[in-house]
Every structure is written in structure tokens, then in C-alpha cells.
Write a protein that holds these residues in place. Structure first.
Motif, PDB file in Angstrom:
ATOM      1  N   SER A 215     -13.789  -0.961   3.972  1.00  0.00           N
ATOM      2  CA  SER A 215     -12.602  -0.453   4.669  1.00  0.00           C
ATOM      3  C   SER A 215     -12.535   1.071   4.678  1.00  0.00           C
ATOM      4  N   TYR A 216     -13.545   1.732   4.105  1.00  0.00           N
ATOM      5  CA  TYR A 216     -13.492   3.191   3.977  1.00  0.00           C
ATOM      6  C   TYR A 216     -13.424   3.904   5.328  1.00  0.00           C
ATOM      7  N   GLY A 217     -14.127   3.365   6.300  1.00  0.00           N
ATOM      8  CA  GLY A 217     -14.236   4.041   7.594  1.00  0.00           C
ATOM      9  C   GLY A 217     -12.902   4.316   8.249  1.00  0.00           C
ATOM     10  N   SER A 218     -11.928   3.442   8.032  1.00  0.00           N
ATOM     11  CA  SER A 218     -10.622   3.604   8.667  1.00  0.00           C
ATOM     12  C   SER A 218      -9.860   4.818   8.124  1.00  0.00           C
ATOM     13  N   TYR A 219     -10.311   5.362   7.005  1.00  0.00           N
ATOM     14  CA  TYR A 219      -9.624   6.496   6.393  1.00  0.00           C
ATOM     15  C   TYR A 219     -10.285   7.843   6.717  1.00  0.00           C
TER      16      TYR A 219
ATOM     17  N   LYS B  84       0.830  -1.206   0.000  1.00  0.00           N
ATOM     18  CA  LYS B  84       0.000   0.000   0.000  1.00  0.00           C
ATOM     19  C   LYS B  84       0.866   1.259   0.000  1.00  0.00           C
TER      20      LYS B  84
ATOM     21  N   LYS C  74       0.378   8.526   5.018  1.00  0.00           N
ATOM     22  CA  LYS C  74       0.292   8.368   6.471  1.00  0.00           C
ATOM     23  C   LYS C  74       1.615   8.688   7.158  1.00  0.00           C
TER      24      LYS C  74
ATOM     25  N   TYR D  85     -12.046  -1.477  -2.406  1.00  0.00           N
ATOM     26  CA  TYR D  85     -12.052  -2.299  -1.193  1.00  0.00           C
ATOM     27  C   TYR D  85     -13.196  -1.888  -0.273  1.00  0.00           C
TER      28      TYR D  85
ATOM     29  N   SER E   2     -16.548  12.738   5.420  1.00  0.00           N
ATOM     30  CA  SER E   2     -16.894  11.383   4.994  1.00  0.00           C
ATOM     31  C   SER E   2     -17.940  11.377   3.889  1.00  0.00           C
TER      32      SER E   2
ATOM     33  N   GLU F 139      -0.723   4.953   0.147  1.00  0.00           N
ATOM     34  CA  GLU F 139      -1.328   5.150   1.468  1.00  0.00           C
ATOM     35  C   GLU F 139      -0.250   5.277   2.539  1.00  0.00           C
TER      36      GLU F 139
ATOM     37  N   GLY G  78     -10.878   9.593   9.363  1.00  0.00           N
ATOM     38  CA  GLY G  78     -10.184  10.512  10.259  1.00  0.00           C
ATOM     39  C   GLY G  78      -9.084  11.288   9.550  1.00  0.00           C
TER      40      GLY G  78
END
Length: 284
Positions: free
Chosen positions: A103-107, A68, A75, A100, A118, A71, A109
Motif C-alpha cells: 500500500s506504500y505507493g498510495s502515499y 487510520k 491528509k 502494510y 519514494s 493518516e 504523492g
């Protein structure tokens, strides 16, 4: 004077055209593997950030499974207060994570920190899905169901379906290029999961196999096919059809009978990391 200006302009255009054509993503993948080692093995994240930044100026970033790289770059830069391009770079990340689902929620923030809420992320993912090739999504949704018909326990049906899928893949190559996740996504109609490697692994006994082998290598170079999918197909063909050693070591259970140095040399030729590095990538 005017003629000289036109000539210079044409030479500049030619230079940019040739530069674009000369980009080989095998070079990109190997560079990613080198930079990733700075972060995971040498523990030099700031040096990795700088080198990733240079790489992504030259190549449109990918975001390979496990590594990744794009990403990771964003980060790491955020953690070390380095400029990575803010919103502009985060907008580039959205289509790379869009396939994917779940898995969007983890990004959220990270996006929120740079002024992207969001709702906007979700809308951009919806827009990305609308841009997928509907004809190919429909065709491959059927192909993946067909591939697993009766759990591949009926030899005659399995052979028939593999022949049909081989024709679909060849037609796709000739008309649309490689069916990458940026063309068809990973989730098809009715929630069908569509990673390409199992489909290609079932092409090893088809008459089109030499064609797929040659074309997929071209698509690795263009950045459309991921090296792992190619390696998986070729290794399986060598093991099951030709009964010879696998060149890329994609099946760990056979690791005791392969020449590690030779395999790592072959892996580098298509942009895969060395065998020992795989476990380090998975751990961090």
C-alpha cells in the motif's frame, strides 16, 4: 537557593515520569472515536484537525485499521492548508504504514509534496523492518503456519498446536510484552500473514485464557494491543465456551440477540466505537 533549585528540578522530573505512566490508551481510543465523528458524521473537518493536533501532542499516535486517525489527520490538514508538522509528522507516519506491504505507493504523492521522495520512504521502511524482533518474527512465522495445519480439520493436531501456541504467547508476554505489529510486523518469513486476532481467537479453550484476558486488557491500556483483537477473543469465548451473550458485539451475525446499549457501554470501556459507527467508518 541551590537546594531549592535541585528540589524543583526533581519535582519536574517526577511530574513527567508520572505523566508518562498515567497515559491510558483507552482514553486515547475513545477520544479518537469522538474526533472521528466530527469528520465523518458532523462534517467538521477543520475542528477535527485541531482536536487531533491536541491529542497527538499528548499521545504517541496510533493508526488503527479503518479509522487510520494519524493518516486522516495529516491528509485533512493538507487538504485544508493547516500546519500538521510537515516532514517531521510524515516521518512519524512511515512506521505506522510500514507493516502494510503493497500500500506504500498510495502515499508517495503526499510524501513528495513535502520533500520526501519514494526512495527515502522505501529505505525507511527497510530500516523499520530491520528493527523488528527477529526472534519473535521467526517464532510467530512458525506459530501461524502451525495454527492452520491441515486447515484445522484434524481435532487432535489442532488441540496440540493450540497448546504449543498458548505457551509461546505466554512466554512472549513474560519476556517481550505484547507481540504488536511494531515488534513483529504483519508479514512473516515466507510471506506468512500474521494478524494476531485469529491466533488469540484459538486460545479461548486453553487454560491460559484467563491470563491472556487479563494481560491483553493491560496491553490495550498501554497502547500495544488493539481493542478489536481483545474483543474478538472475549466474545468468541463467551459464545463458544461459556454459552452466554458477547459483551462487545464483534460478530455482526449475532447482533439481533444482543442488548445494543449494554454492548456499546462495554465497547466504550475498551476504546471501541459504537456499533452503528462501524459502517460509517467503513464507507468513508
Amino acid at each position: 537557593m541551590k537546594r531549592n533549585s535541585i528540589l524543583i528540578f526533581l519535582l519536574i522530573i517526577l511530574f513527567f515520569i508520572l505523566s508518562c505512566k498515567s497515559k491510558d490508551y483507552i482514553v486515547y481510543y475513545n477520544r479518537v472515536n469522538e474526533i472521528d465523528s466530527l469528520y465523518r458524521i458532523a462534517n467538521q473537518p477543520e475542528k477535527a484537525i485541531m482536536q487531533y493536533k491536541k491529542l497527538f501532542k499528548k499521545y504517541t499516535p496510533k493508526n488503527q485499521e479503518r479509522i487510520k486517525e494519524y493518516e486522516t489527520y495529516i491528509k485533512l490538514a493538507d487538504q485544508h492548508q493547516k500546519n500538521f508538522g510537515g516532514k517531521k509528522s510524515l516521518y512519524k507516519l512511515i512506521p505506522l504504514i510500514a507493516p502494510y506491504e503493497g500500500s506504500y505507493g498510495s502515499y508517495f504523492g503526499l510524501f513528495k509534496k513535502y520533500g520526501i521522495d519514494s526512495t527515502e520512504v522505501k529505505q525507511r521502511i527497510v530500516d523499520w523492518k530491520k528493527g523488528l524482533n527477529k526472534r519473535l518474527v521467526d517464532s510467530f512465522s512458525i506459530a501461524f503456519v502451525r495454527d492452520q495445519a491441515e486447515g484445522r480439520r484434524n481435532p487432535q493436531l489442532m488441540e496440540k498446536n493450540d497448546r504449543i501456541n498458548a505457551q509461546l504467547l505466554k512466554w512472549t508476554f513474560e519476556n517481550y510484552g505484547y507481540p504488536s505489529v511494531q515488534k513483529i510486523g504483519l508479514i512473516g518469513n515466507g510471506g506468512v500473514f500474521m494478524p494476531m486476532h485469529p491466533l488469540f481467537s484459538h486460545m479461548i479453550g486453553e487454560k491460559e485464557y484467563p491470563y491472556f484476558k487479563a494481560k491483553m486488557l493491560e496491553y490495550i491500556k498501554s497502547g500495544d494491543c488493539i481493542p478489536k483483537d481483545y474483543a474478538n477473543m472475549v466474545d468468541r469465548h463467551n459464545l463458544q465456551i461459556d454459552k452466554v451473550e458477547m459483551p462487545y458485539g464483534s460478530y455482526p451475525s449475532y447482533s439481533a440477540i444482543i442488548d445494543t446499549m449494554k454492548v456499546n457501554h462495554n465497547r466504550k470501556k475498551i476504546g471501541l466505537p459504537a456499533l452503528k459507527r462501524i459502517s460509517k467508518v467503513q464507507k468513508k
